[in-house]
Motif scaffolding. Structure first.
Motif, PDB file in Angstrom:
ATOM      1  N   SER A 150     -70.681 -54.981  16.312  1.00 11.93           N
ATOM      2  CA  SER A 150     -69.821 -54.680  17.453  1.00 11.93           C
ATOM      3  C   SER A 150     -70.105 -53.263  17.908  1.00 11.93           C
ATOM      4  O   SER A 150     -70.023 -52.327  17.110  1.00 11.93           O
ATOM      5  CB  SER A 150     -68.339 -54.822  17.089  1.00 11.93           C
ATOM      6  OG  SER A 150     -67.521 -54.403  18.168  1.00 11.93           O
ATOM      7  N   VAL A 151     -70.443 -53.100  19.188  1.00 13.18           N
ATOM      8  CA  VAL A 151     -70.760 -51.767  19.695  1.00 13.18           C
ATOM      9  C   VAL A 151     -69.501 -51.004  20.096  1.00 13.18           C
ATOM     10  O   VAL A 151     -69.537 -49.793  20.300  1.00 13.18           O
ATOM     11  CB  VAL A 151     -71.709 -51.835  20.914  1.00 13.18           C
ATOM     12  CG1 VAL A 151     -72.995 -52.531  20.542  1.00 13.18           C
ATOM     13  CG2 VAL A 151     -71.035 -52.520  22.107  1.00 13.18           C
ATOM     14  N   VAL A 152     -68.364 -51.694  20.194  1.00  7.31           N
ATOM     15  CA  VAL A 152     -67.162 -51.086  20.757  1.00  7.31           C
ATOM     16  C   VAL A 152     -66.435 -50.231  19.725  1.00  7.31           C
ATOM     17  O   VAL A 152     -66.155 -50.667  18.613  1.00  7.31           O
ATOM     18  CB  VAL A 152     -66.199 -52.165  21.292  1.00  7.31           C
ATOM     19  CG1 VAL A 152     -64.900 -51.526  21.778  1.00  7.31           C
ATOM     20  CG2 VAL A 152     -66.858 -52.939  22.422  1.00  7.31           C
ATOM     21  N   MET A 153     -66.147 -48.987  20.110  1.00 10.38           N
ATOM     22  CA  MET A 153     -65.217 -48.144  19.376  1.00 10.38           C
ATOM     23  C   MET A 153     -63.973 -48.036  20.253  1.00 10.38           C
ATOM     24  O   MET A 153     -64.048 -47.532  21.371  1.00 10.38           O
ATOM     25  CB  MET A 153     -65.813 -46.754  19.110  1.00 10.38           C
ATOM     26  CG  MET A 153     -64.948 -45.870  18.226  1.00 10.38           C
ATOM     27  SD  MET A 153     -65.729 -44.274  17.834  1.00 10.38           S
ATOM     28  CE  MET A 153     -67.028 -44.815  16.708  1.00 10.38           C
ATOM     29  N   PRO A 154     -62.830 -48.544  19.799  1.00  8.88           N
ATOM     30  CA  PRO A 154     -61.670 -48.707  20.689  1.00  8.88           C
ATOM     31  C   PRO A 154     -61.101 -47.383  21.185  1.00  8.88           C
ATOM     32  O   PRO A 154     -61.382 -46.311  20.653  1.00  8.88           O
ATOM     33  CB  PRO A 154     -60.656 -49.449  19.809  1.00  8.88           C
ATOM     34  CG  PRO A 154     -61.056 -49.112  18.406  1.00  8.88           C
ATOM     35  CD  PRO A 154     -62.547 -48.988  18.420  1.00  8.88           C
ATOM     36  N   ALA A 155     -60.245 -47.502  22.201  1.00  8.48           N
ATOM     37  CA  ALA A 155     -59.663 -46.318  22.822  1.00  8.48           C
ATOM     38  C   ALA A 155     -58.782 -45.541  21.863  1.00  8.48           C
ATOM     39  O   ALA A 155     -58.607 -44.331  22.020  1.00  8.48           O
ATOM     40  CB  ALA A 155     -58.863 -46.731  24.061  1.00  8.48           C
ATOM     41  N   ASP A 156     -58.216 -46.213  20.841  1.00  4.86           N
ATOM     42  CA  ASP A 156     -57.356 -45.518  19.885  1.00  4.86           C
ATOM     43  C   ASP A 156     -58.119 -45.080  18.647  1.00  4.86           C
ATOM     44  O   ASP A 156     -57.537 -44.889  17.571  1.00  4.86           O
ATOM     45  CB  ASP A 156     -56.170 -46.398  19.490  1.00  4.86           C
ATOM     46  CG  ASP A 156     -56.598 -47.652  18.718  1.00  4.86           C
ATOM     47  OD1 ASP A 156     -57.817 -47.950  18.706  1.00  4.86           O
ATOM     48  OD2 ASP A 156     -55.728 -48.323  18.141  1.00  4.86           O
ATOM     49  N   ALA A 157     -59.450 -44.901  18.777  1.00  2.10           N
ATOM     50  CA  ALA A 157     -60.253 -44.427  17.659  1.00  2.10           C
ATOM     51  C   ALA A 157     -59.704 -43.098  17.155  1.00  2.10           C
ATOM     52  O   ALA A 157     -59.127 -42.307  17.910  1.00  2.10           O
ATOM     53  CB  ALA A 157     -61.708 -44.270  18.087  1.00  2.10           C
ATOM     54  N   THR A 158     -59.877 -42.854  15.854  1.00  2.00           N
ATOM     55  CA  THR A 158     -59.342 -41.642  15.234  1.00  2.00           C
ATOM     56  C   THR A 158     -59.841 -40.397  15.954  1.00  2.00           C
ATOM     57  O   THR A 158     -61.030 -40.263  16.244  1.00  2.00           O
ATOM     58  CB  THR A 158     -59.750 -41.587  13.761  1.00  2.00           C
ATOM     59  OG1 THR A 158     -59.323 -42.783  13.114  1.00  2.00           O
ATOM     60  CG2 THR A 158     -59.128 -40.387  13.068  1.00  2.00           C
ATOM     61  N   GLY A 159     -58.922 -39.489  16.227  1.00  2.00           N
ATOM     62  CA  GLY A 159     -59.289 -38.256  16.922  1.00  2.00           C
ATOM     63  C   GLY A 159     -58.063 -37.599  17.513  1.00  2.00           C
ATOM     64  O   GLY A 159     -56.935 -37.799  17.028  1.00  2.00           O
ATOM     65  N   TRP A 160     -58.261 -36.818  18.546  1.00  2.00           N
ATOM     66  CA  TRP A 160     -57.130 -36.158  19.210  1.00  2.00           C
ATOM     67  C   TRP A 160     -57.427 -35.984  20.691  1.00  2.00           C
ATOM     68  O   TRP A 160     -58.565 -36.084  21.129  1.00  2.00           O
ATOM     69  CB  TRP A 160     -56.793 -34.811  18.568  1.00  2.00           C
ATOM     70  CG  TRP A 160     -57.948 -33.865  18.337  1.00  2.00           C
ATOM     71  CD1 TRP A 160     -58.588 -33.628  17.153  1.00  2.00           C
ATOM     72  CD2 TRP A 160     -58.580 -33.009  19.305  1.00  2.00           C
ATOM     73  NE1 TRP A 160     -59.588 -32.698  17.327  1.00  2.00           N
ATOM     74  CE2 TRP A 160     -59.602 -32.291  18.634  1.00  2.00           C
ATOM     75  CE3 TRP A 160     -58.408 -32.785  20.671  1.00  2.00           C
ATOM     76  CZ2 TRP A 160     -60.430 -31.369  19.269  1.00  2.00           C
ATOM     77  CZ3 TRP A 160     -59.235 -31.873  21.317  1.00  2.00           C
ATOM     78  CH2 TRP A 160     -60.220 -31.172  20.609  1.00  2.00           C
ATOM     79  N   ARG A 161     -56.357 -35.723  21.444  1.00  7.69           N
ATOM     80  CA  ARG A 161     -56.439 -35.457  22.875  1.00  7.69           C
ATOM     81  C   ARG A 161     -55.545 -34.272  23.201  1.00  7.69           C
ATOM     82  O   ARG A 161     -54.513 -34.071  22.560  1.00  7.69           O
ATOM     83  CB  ARG A 161     -55.987 -36.665  23.709  1.00  7.69           C
ATOM     84  CG  ARG A 161     -56.840 -37.912  23.576  1.00  7.69           C
ATOM     85  CD  ARG A 161     -56.190 -39.058  24.337  1.00  7.69           C
ATOM     86  NE  ARG A 161     -56.891 -40.308  24.181  1.00  7.69           N
ATOM     87  CZ  ARG A 161     -57.777 -40.795  25.046  1.00  7.69           C
ATOM     88  NH1 ARG A 161     -58.058 -40.106  26.151  1.00  7.69           N
ATOM     89  NH2 ARG A 161     -58.372 -41.952  24.851  1.00  7.69           N
TER      90      ARG A 161
END
Length: 541
Positions: A150-161
């Motif tokens: 699966s190439v998709v990394m979802p919008a809620d992938a770990t990180g910050w904004r």
């Protein structure tokens, strides 16, 4: 939006309809060869001449190889970092061939024979009533590559904004003690801000115009000056930014001003480099209106020298140190490339047959250093320090734009160059044999590329910004196939920045993984996406 990779042959760039033409050198003069007919690169067409074998040269490293493997990537659940991953040869999971607890949201499964498989995951903490994800199918071939399930990394992938507004530039910087890499960003309105690299928490903000609010708004040129990070042995790290009437230096930890230099015109680009070999950095700042070249003492802000330029520059100055010469390279939009020394005087120059569209980039093929620069219709290679044209790869009906990037993608000891074009093509060019390895589409929003091994095959992949509902795209460093798409969501997820391009940066994280950081497609703020452990082996150049 479609994302296609074109590989008609290793030595061609058919998707770009490129025509390559080589240059012969005679008596120190450049003899222009006739452009090949047909509008395409023919087998053997190269950016650089074929190197002469050296029997005394040590054996060069071999490009990294990878047995057939499967990369499994899943959406996961908030707060869950440990999962149970299973692979089986049947959809009912009666013949399980892999069953293991893994960290993160992706894992590379190795040592499987070619064939069809099914995979599923569940939170590893669940002791009873384990709920697995829906089984997904993946086919593993016999090629030495990692098959991406699966190439998709979802919008809620770990990180910050962080809501900073539209981000024009972003750069990693060690602003404080402790080993954390922070980020310095430039807003579209000329503001400069610093955020904590681990959390995105704001450290400080500085306006372009430090006068009272409501007075003169920043010049449009102000947003092109990327903040310069400079180390001071006494005061620590500080950041040089453009301001009304010149540039000023801000302390990295607090953002407090430490000096200011008044300059003619508007500061549009710069670089920190050791111009005279004294192991101390000088600041080079280029202005427009008028077009000037300044060398500034980074400790005091005193202007050491200034020179009038013949016109506007394309991109930022590039530091140069090779062949016994030091200085910076400038790409002039009028079609000239200049090497200037510590006194600002022109040491060498060259003229190409079109406008220059990117900053110069110095890289190496073995022991030979050379310079690459983009133009209205071609990527050019020039020798250094004498700046003689070596060759060019021409992109008909397209042009090179943004900033060139380079890295040793496959670990063979030679760097590769990545260029992006006005029509959104992304191309990987080998400096080993001077040929185009692959071309991919989908870089319409990209100003440059970054590098990280996102599919776990021990080869650096090429990452560019996406558009609309896509934050970033990752293309395999081996063949240009799409191996990652980081999704974007939220109020402005489907919007665009009106044709403006973006850049991303990749930096290591304290936990062993990495951060992929850049402005989001909608222009609402800065976003960071966590990359898996082992992915960050080098940064973009």
């Amino acid at each position: 939006m479609t994302h296609r990779t074109n590989q008609p042959r290793r030595l061609t760039l058919g998707a770009l309809a490129l025509a390559s033409f080589l240059f012969a050198m005679h008596g120190g003069h450049v003899i222009h060869a006739q452009k090949k007919s047909g509008g395409k690169v023919k087998p053997g067409a190269k950016l650089l001449p074929t190197p002469t074998p050296d029997p005394n040269q040590a054996q060069k490293p071999v490009a990294t190889q990878m047995p057939p493997s499967i990369l499994v990537r899943w959406q996961g659940k908030p707060g869950v970092n440990r999962y149970r991953l299973q692979l089986a040869t049947d959809e009912k999971f009666e013949d399980v061939v892999f069953d293991q607890a893994v960290e993160g949201r992706q894992y590379v499964v190795k040592d499987l024979p070619p064939g069809n498989y099914f995979w599923r995951v569940a939170p590893a903490a669940a002791e009873t009533s384990i709920t697995y994800s829906r089984p997904e199918r993946v086919t593993l071939g016999s090629e030495q590559k990692v098959e991406v399930a699966s190439v998709v990394m979802p919008a809620d992938a770990t990180g910050w904004r962080v809501a900073t507004g539209e981000v024009a530039k972003v750069a990693p910087a060690s602003l404080r003690p402790g080993g954390v890499v922070d980020f310095v960003g430039l807003g579209a309105d000329g503001r400069v801000f610093a955020v904590d690299g681990a959390s995105g928490i704001s450290l400080w903000t500085s306006r372009y115009n430090t006068a009272a609010a409501g007075q003169q708004s920043p010049s449009p040129k102000a947003v092109t000056f990327e903040p310069l990070v400079v180390g001071d042995p006494l005061r620590g790290t500080y950041v040089v930014v453009a301001t009304q009437g010149g540039v000023r230096a801000l302390l990295g930890d607090t953002g407090r001003e430490t000096w200011r230099a008044n300059l003619e015109g508007t500061a549009v680009s710069g670089v920190a480099a050791d111009l005279d070999g004294d192991n101390k950095q000088e600041l080079v700042v280029v202005t427009e209106g008028p077009e000037m070249f300044y060398v500034i003492n980074p400790l005091s802000g005193r202007v050491v020298t200034s020179q009038k330029l013949s016109g506007e520059t394309a991109g930022a100055p590039h530091p140069f140190d090779a062949g016994g010469r030091r200085g910076v390279l400038l790409g002039m939009k009028s079609g000239r490339v200049e090497l200037r020394g510590a006194d600002g005087q022109v040491v060498a120059e060259a003229k190409i047959d079109e406008d220059v569209t990117t900053a110069p980039l110095v890289t190496r093929r073995g022991e030979m250093a050379f310079m690459a620069v983009g133009g209205n219709s071609a990527l050019w290679a020039l020798s250094v320090p004498d700046l003689k044209v070596l060759g060019a790869i021409r992109a008909e009906d397209d042009s090179v734009r943004g900033t060139l990037a380079s890295a040793d993608v496959d670990g063979d000891g030679s760097t590769e160059i990545v260029m992006v074009t006005k029509k959104g093509r992304v191309a990987l060019v080998s400096t080993d044999d001077g040929t185009v390895r692959w071309v991919a589409e989908g870089g319409e929003a990209a100003a440059s590329a970054a590098f990280a091994d996102v599919n776990g095959d021990n080869v650096l992949d090429v990452i560019v910004p996406g558009a609309g509902s896509t934050f970033a795209l990752g293309f395999s460093g081996r063949d240009g196939s799409l191996v990652m798409r980081v999704e974007e969501s939220g109020k402005g997820g489907g919007q665009s920045l009106g044709g403006r391009t973006r850049s991303l940066v990749v930096t290591p994280a304290l936990g062993g993984g990495g951060w992929l950081v850049g402005g989001d497609p909608s222009g609402t703020g800065l976003r960071a996406v966590e990359l898996p452990k082992g992915s960050v082996k080098t940064a973009s150049k």
